[in-house]
Design a protein around this motif. Sequence first.
Motif, PDB file in Angstrom:
ATOM      1  N   LEU A 165      48.788  63.416  62.230  1.00  0.00           N
ATOM      2  CA  LEU A 165      49.161  64.833  62.376  1.00  0.00           C
ATOM      3  C   LEU A 165      48.632  65.704  61.243  1.00  0.00           C
ATOM      4  CD1 LEU A 165      52.828  64.475  63.704  1.00  0.00           C
ATOM      5  CD2 LEU A 165      50.807  65.252  64.956  1.00  0.00           C
ATOM      6  N   GLY A 166      48.547  65.144  60.062  1.00  0.00           N
ATOM      7  CA  GLY A 166      48.022  65.919  58.930  1.00  0.00           C
ATOM      8  C   GLY A 166      46.579  66.336  59.160  1.00  0.00           C
ATOM      9  N   ILE A 167      45.786  65.415  59.721  1.00  0.00           N
ATOM     10  CA  ILE A 167      44.391  65.737  60.007  1.00  0.00           C
ATOM     11  C   ILE A 167      44.300  66.751  61.142  1.00  0.00           C
ATOM     12  CG2 ILE A 167      42.159  64.779  60.681  1.00  0.00           C
ATOM     13  CD1 ILE A 167      42.978  62.142  59.520  1.00  0.00           C
ATOM     14  N   VAL A 168      45.195  66.628  62.118  1.00  0.00           N
ATOM     15  CA  VAL A 168      45.222  67.596  63.223  1.00  0.00           C
ATOM     16  C   VAL A 168      45.491  68.996  62.684  1.00  0.00           C
ATOM     17  CG1 VAL A 168      46.468  68.325  65.299  1.00  0.00           C
ATOM     18  CG2 VAL A 168      45.934  65.904  64.957  1.00  0.00           C
ATOM     19  N   MET A 169      46.433  69.105  61.763  1.00  0.00           N
ATOM     20  CA  MET A 169      46.745  70.414  61.170  1.00  0.00           C
ATOM     21  C   MET A 169      45.540  70.970  60.416  1.00  0.00           C
ATOM     22  SD  MET A 169      50.605  69.767  59.708  1.00  0.00           S
ATOM     23  CE  MET A 169      51.900  69.090  60.746  1.00  0.00           C
ATOM     24  N   ALA A 170      44.851  70.108  59.679  1.00  0.00           N
ATOM     25  CA  ALA A 170      43.675  70.554  58.925  1.00  0.00           C
ATOM     26  C   ALA A 170      42.575  71.026  59.879  1.00  0.00           C
ATOM     27  CB  ALA A 170      43.156  69.419  58.042  1.00  0.00           C
ATOM     28  N   ALA A 171      42.382  70.286  60.979  1.00  0.00           N
ATOM     29  CA  ALA A 171      41.364  70.673  61.967  1.00  0.00           C
ATOM     30  C   ALA A 171      41.713  72.000  62.619  1.00  0.00           C
ATOM     31  CB  ALA A 171      41.236  69.581  63.031  1.00  0.00           C
ATOM     32  N   ALA A 172      43.016  72.246  62.827  1.00  0.00           N
ATOM     33  CA  ALA A 172      43.448  73.515  63.409  1.00  0.00           C
ATOM     34  C   ALA A 172      43.124  74.680  62.482  1.00  0.00           C
ATOM     35  CB  ALA A 172      44.943  73.470  63.704  1.00  0.00           C
ATOM     36  N   VAL A 173      43.361  74.481  61.189  1.00  0.00           N
ATOM     37  CA  VAL A 173      43.061  75.536  60.208  1.00  0.00           C
ATOM     38  C   VAL A 173      41.557  75.802  60.166  1.00  0.00           C
ATOM     39  CG1 VAL A 173      43.103  76.146  57.767  1.00  0.00           C
ATOM     40  CG2 VAL A 173      45.110  75.074  58.812  1.00  0.00           C
ATOM     41  N   ILE A 174      40.761  74.738  60.185  1.00  0.00           N
ATOM     42  CA  ILE A 174      39.302  74.898  60.189  1.00  0.00           C
ATOM     43  C   ILE A 174      38.861  75.695  61.419  1.00  0.00           C
ATOM     44  CG2 ILE A 174      37.114  73.647  60.456  1.00  0.00           C
ATOM     45  CD1 ILE A 174      38.330  71.408  58.760  1.00  0.00           C
ATOM     46  N   GLY A 175      39.465  75.382  62.566  1.00  0.00           N
ATOM     47  CA  GLY A 175      39.130  76.104  63.790  1.00  0.00           C
ATOM     48  C   GLY A 175      39.478  77.581  63.710  1.00  0.00           C
ATOM     49  N   ALA A 176      40.640  77.891  63.150  1.00  0.00           N
ATOM     50  CA  ALA A 176      41.077  79.285  63.039  1.00  0.00           C
ATOM     51  C   ALA A 176      40.144  80.090  62.132  1.00  0.00           C
ATOM     52  CB  ALA A 176      42.508  79.346  62.513  1.00  0.00           C
ATOM     53  N   VAL A 177      39.817  79.507  60.968  1.00  0.00           N
ATOM     54  CA  VAL A 177      38.956  80.213  60.012  1.00  0.00           C
ATOM     55  C   VAL A 177      37.544  80.385  60.578  1.00  0.00           C
ATOM     56  CG1 VAL A 177      37.886  80.082  57.728  1.00  0.00           C
ATOM     57  CG2 VAL A 177      40.283  79.440  58.011  1.00  0.00           C
ATOM     58  N   GLY A 178      36.988  79.293  61.124  1.00  0.00           N
ATOM     59  CA  GLY A 178      35.630  79.362  61.671  1.00  0.00           C
ATOM     60  C   GLY A 178      35.501  80.385  62.781  1.00  0.00           C
TER      61      GLY A 178
END
Length: 358
Positions: A165-178
């Motif tokens: 889940l921690g990696i999922v959260m990080a990927a979500a943040v990357i998606g939002a910023v990108g």
Amino acid sequence: MEHGSGSDPHAVHAHDHVHDHGHVPDHRGGLLGFIRGLVVPHSHDAKDSLDQAPEDSREGTRAVAISLVILLLVAGIQAVVVIASGSVALLGDTLHNAADALTALPLALAFRLGRRPATSRFTYGYGKAEDVAGVMVLVLIASSAAFAGYEAIDRLVHPQKISHLGIVMAAAVIGAVGNEVVAQYRIRIGRRIGSAALEADGIHARTDGIASLLVLIGAVGVELGARWADPVVGLLITVAILVVGYQAARSVGQRLLDAIDPTIVARIAETVAATDGVLAVTEVRARWMGHRLLAQVRLSVDGSLPVTRAHEIAEQAHHELLHHISNLSDAIIHVDPAGAGSDPHTTTAHHSQPQSGG
């Protein structure tokens, strides 16, 4: 201006007159426009305006290329995390980002076609290719919504455990910023060059960023014990995709039907009416050809004026339009005499005048 023999004696088409004003900043605005105005002679001849269209097309091509690289990188990172975690919400976001990246392909092709010169068959050039590309963007949006929705419903019916889940959260943040970076870039360039398809694609990217934040919320919900949060967020993302698809469809559909912002028409009429020697503006038409704006204006002058003076007034009106109307590439000015007998075209002009409103 050309006034060919055998043509309408009142139709004055502004062409082939160059007006250099090196002291005037580039009317396109911004720091780059100001610098360009300092180093390049400032001309608002119709030919120069048409020459600006390929430059805008290159800028649009560059925008979609940069967006493609950013979004493919974001989607690639998210795809790896989807495989590792099994998050259906992140899957929906990844599909959305991938679809958004792929929209760069028809847009790039459209901008490339738009740089081709007009021909005897395509007398207005290939600018409408951008609107066709907009339809392809809508197809990609609808496809991503359908697949994401199917996966979310399937996961609700057949729940599965989500890991990392921690990696999922990080990927979500990357998606939002990108996506927000891409959205701001596309919308800014789209508005600057007048491309509805590119601006719609920017709005699409912004929705992708919101969807990524929903993935983050879903991951937090799963972490707190609500396993249903992930597929529910997947459904919310599907709804978000459909909403942005509807907005993009309205924008692209209006452009396909030659819709024009009434404020642009009013601004054209006001600019021509303020020109010295113009007694009245009786008709204004405008349409988008890709990211180029074309206009047609009918005005009245003193009927006792010689043709050469009427020509000068029309030329000045054309010049003022290119100065004050953003994205305008060309304008055809039709001059009618006022108070000097009847004009055989006046009735036609009034009957064909577009109705206000709507």
